[in-house]
Write an enzyme that holds these catalytic residues in place. Structure first.
Site, PDB file in Angstrom:
ATOM      1  CB  CYS A   1      -1.851   1.470   6.279  1.00 52.31           C
ATOM      2  SG  CYS A   1      -1.545   0.685   4.679  1.00 52.31           S
TER       3      CYS A   1
ATOM      4  CD  GLU B   1      -1.861   4.093   3.412  1.00 51.30           C
ATOM      5  OE1 GLU B   1      -1.624   3.482   2.339  1.00 51.30           O
ATOM      6  OE2 GLU B   1      -2.984   4.122   3.925  1.00 51.30           O
TER       7      GLU B   1
ATOM      8  CB  CYS C   1      -6.515  -0.456   5.427  1.00 52.73           C
ATOM      9  SG  CYS C   1      -4.800  -1.029   5.246  1.00 52.73           S
TER      10      CYS C   1
ATOM     11  CG  HIS D   1      -1.980  -1.004   1.214  1.00 51.73           C
ATOM     12  ND1 HIS D   1      -3.036  -0.969   2.086  1.00 51.73           N
ATOM     13  CD2 HIS D   1      -2.172  -2.097   0.432  1.00 51.73           C
ATOM     14  CE1 HIS D   1      -3.846  -1.981   1.846  1.00 51.73           C
ATOM     15  NE2 HIS D   1      -3.339  -2.686   0.843  1.00 51.73           N
TER      16      HIS D   1
END
EC number: 3.5.4.33
Length: 174
Positions: free
Chosen positions: A102, A71, A99, A69
């Site tokens: 993360c 992040e 999420c 992701h």
């Protein structure tokens, strides 16, 4: 909902808002890179002392990595640069509400602050589904600000998924 804690005086608020917009625009540019690669358009930047030290964008499809992701990519780059998995005094700007995975990484990194643009009612854990950053049982708490450039980032995500659905429908009709 996410609220800014310990609000600075009005003049500093305006300065902080402009700063947040500037860094979120950089995260938005990262999201464009993800979109151009066919990934969900999410981008992130890590800021220390007013300077972007790392950036990342969604790459789970291209990297065959469910943890890639935006992040996580930005946190990894920042940790490598600093030489420590802890990133005290750093802020992370991301175009979509984090999420659970993360958010956990952000807390382990000991970020001072997380700023996100668009809310995520399906997987967001910085105020939409729940707010893990406010959980009193955890040993680290990160300040969270949401909604910076929310309209622009939401539009990019909405357009991306509309295009994806249109392409899928077209293939189905062939």
């Amino acid at each position: 909902m996410v609220e800014e804690q310990n609000l600075p005086p009005q003049g500093q608020q305006n300065q902080q808002s402009l700063r947040d917009i500037q860094f979120m625009q950089a995260a938005y540019q990262q999201a464009l890179l993800a979109r151009n690669e066919g990934e969900v358009p999410v981008g992130a930047v890590v800021v220390k002392d007013g300077v972007i030290i790392a950036s990342g964008y969604n790459r789970p499809i291209g990297k065959h990595d469910p943890t890639a992701h935006a992040e996580i990519m930005a946190l990894r780059a920042a940790a490598e640069l600093i030489g420590n998995y802890r990133l005290p005094g750093c802020e992370l700007y991301v175009t979509l509400e984090p999420c659970m995975m993360c958010a956990g990484a952000m807390m382990h990194a000991r970020l001072a602050r997380v700023v996100f643009a668009a809310s995520d009612p399906k997987t967001g854990v910085a105020g939409s589904l729940l707010n893990v950053f406010e959980n009193g049982q955890l040993n680290h708490h990160t300040q969270v600000t949401g909604g910076v450039l929310a309209s622009e980032c939401s539009t990019m995500l909405r357009d991306f998924f509309a295009h994806r659905r249109a392409v899928a429908a077209q293939k189905k009709n062939w």
